[in-house]
Design a protein around this motif. Structure first.
Motif, mmCIF file in Angstrom:
data_model
loop_
_atom_site.group_PDB
_atom_site.id
_atom_site.type_symbol
_atom_site.label_atom_id
_atom_site.label_comp_id
_atom_site.label_asym_id
_atom_site.label_seq_id
_atom_site.Cartn_x
_atom_site.Cartn_y
_atom_site.Cartn_z
ATOM 1 N N GLY A 1 2.491 15.517 -1.879
ATOM 2 C CA GLY A 1 1.111 15.164 -2.094
ATOM 3 C C GLY A 1 0.840 14.516 -3.433
ATOM 4 N N LEU A 2 1.883 14.288 -4.215
ATOM 5 C CA LEU A 2 1.693 13.661 -5.523
ATOM 6 C C LEU A 2 2.200 12.221 -5.513
ATOM 7 N N PRO A 3 1.532 11.322 -6.240
ATOM 8 C CA PRO A 3 2.024 9.948 -6.311
ATOM 9 C C PRO A 3 3.338 9.887 -7.083
ATOM 10 N N VAL A 4 4.154 8.906 -6.725
ATOM 11 C CA VAL A 4 5.473 8.741 -7.321
ATOM 12 C C VAL A 4 5.515 7.435 -8.099
ATOM 13 N N VAL A 5 6.166 7.468 -9.247
ATOM 14 C CA VAL A 5 6.476 6.247 -9.988
ATOM 15 C C VAL A 5 7.987 6.155 -10.023
ATOM 16 N N SER A 6 8.519 5.028 -9.573
ATOM 17 C CA SER A 6 9.968 4.861 -9.508
ATOM 18 C C SER A 6 10.331 3.398 -9.705
ATOM 19 N N THR A 7 11.586 3.188 -10.024
ATOM 20 C CA THR A 7 12.100 1.830 -10.025
ATOM 21 C C THR A 7 12.487 1.479 -8.599
ATOM 22 N N VAL A 15 9.914 4.977 1.346
ATOM 23 C CA VAL A 15 9.157 6.221 1.226
ATOM 24 C C VAL A 15 7.878 6.036 0.414
ATOM 25 N N VAL A 16 7.984 5.359 -0.713
ATOM 26 C CA VAL A 16 6.831 5.148 -1.588
ATOM 27 C C VAL A 16 6.151 3.836 -1.192
ATOM 28 N N ARG A 17 4.906 3.929 -0.801
ATOM 29 C CA ARG A 17 4.144 2.719 -0.472
ATOM 30 C C ARG A 17 3.442 2.264 -1.746
ATOM 31 N N ASP A 18 3.944 1.174 -2.292
ATOM 32 C CA ASP A 18 3.486 0.674 -3.586
ATOM 33 C C ASP A 18 1.976 0.451 -3.596
ATOM 34 N N GLY A 19 1.320 1.090 -4.555
ATOM 35 C CA GLY A 19 -0.121 0.968 -4.696
ATOM 36 C C GLY A 19 -0.914 1.929 -3.833
ATOM 37 N N ILE A 20 -0.228 2.673 -2.957
ATOM 38 C CA ILE A 20 -0.910 3.600 -2.057
ATOM 39 C C ILE A 20 -0.479 5.036 -2.326
ATOM 40 N N SER A 21 0.822 5.257 -2.337
ATOM 41 C CA SER A 21 1.323 6.618 -2.607
ATOM 42 C C SER A 21 2.092 6.669 -3.918
ATOM 43 N N GLY A 22 2.028 5.613 -4.672
ATOM 44 C CA GLY A 22 2.699 5.543 -5.962
ATOM 45 C C GLY A 22 2.915 4.106 -6.375
ATOM 46 N N LEU A 23 3.739 3.937 -7.370
ATOM 47 C CA LEU A 23 4.049 2.597 -7.863
ATOM 48 C C LEU A 23 5.555 2.422 -7.981
ATOM 49 N N GLU A 45 -7.961 8.089 -8.093
ATOM 50 C CA GLU A 45 -8.695 7.998 -6.826
ATOM 51 C C GLU A 45 -7.990 7.094 -5.810
ATOM 52 N N ASN A 46 -7.109 6.215 -6.271
ATOM 53 C CA ASN A 46 -6.373 5.326 -5.366
ATOM 54 C C ASN A 46 -5.141 5.997 -4.755
ATOM 55 N N PHE A 47 -4.683 7.057 -5.374
ATOM 56 C CA PHE A 47 -3.450 7.722 -4.956
ATOM 57 C C PHE A 47 -3.778 9.122 -4.445
ATOM 58 N N THR A 48 -4.413 9.190 -3.293
ATOM 59 C CA THR A 48 -4.882 10.464 -2.762
ATOM 60 C C THR A 48 -3.731 11.286 -2.185
ATOM 61 N N CYS A 52 -0.376 10.046 -0.042
ATOM 62 C CA CYS A 52 0.971 10.434 -0.450
ATOM 63 C C CYS A 52 1.697 11.150 0.685
ATOM 64 N N LEU A 53 1.018 12.063 1.355
ATOM 65 C CA LEU A 53 1.632 12.796 2.457
ATOM 66 C C LEU A 53 1.911 11.894 3.649
ATOM 67 N N LYS A 54 0.983 10.990 3.936
ATOM 68 C CA LYS A 54 1.158 10.089 5.077
ATOM 69 C C LYS A 54 2.382 9.188 4.895
ATOM 70 N N SER A 55 2.658 8.772 3.677
ATOM 71 C CA SER A 55 3.774 7.855 3.451
ATOM 72 C C SER A 55 5.134 8.509 3.656
ATOM 73 N N VAL A 56 5.181 9.847 3.653
ATOM 74 C CA VAL A 56 6.467 10.532 3.849
ATOM 75 C C VAL A 56 6.542 11.314 5.153
ATOM 76 N N GLU A 57 5.519 11.217 5.997
ATOM 77 C CA GLU A 57 5.486 12.049 7.196
ATOM 78 C C GLU A 57 6.646 11.773 8.154
#
Length: 77
Positions: A1-7, A15-23, A45-48, A52-57
């Motif tokens: 449920g937390l946004p991710v920042v990764s290279t 897994v990480v949808r850029d701008g939606i579940s992280g950057l 507010e952009n990274f709910t 975050c959960l939907k991007s990894v379901e």
């Protein structure tokens, strides 16, 4: 449920949808990663949790393992 920042390495982009579940950053240097972290913190507010959960379901243990077990049974059977 937390946004991710990764290279942008490995399967992170699946897994990480850029701008939606992280950057996802293209550069692997500390200033670029730090700026991405600050952007996530400033724009919470952009990274709910829902985004975050939907991007990894599709990567839940049940889904991943059920595909693995199915492949095993097909090979074994």
């Amino acid at each position: 449920g937390l946004p991710v920042v990764s290279t942008d390495v490995g399967e992170v982009g699946r897994v990480v949808r850029d701008g939606i579940s992280g950057l996802i950053t293209k550069d692997r240097n500390a200033p670029t990663i730090g700026e991405a972290v600050l952007k996530v913190l400033r724009q919470r507010e952009n990274f709910t949790v829902g985004n975050c959960l939907k991007s990894v379901e599709e990567f839940t243990a049940k889904r991943v393992l059920s595909r693995l077990y199915q492949a095993h049974y097909e090979l074994d059977g």
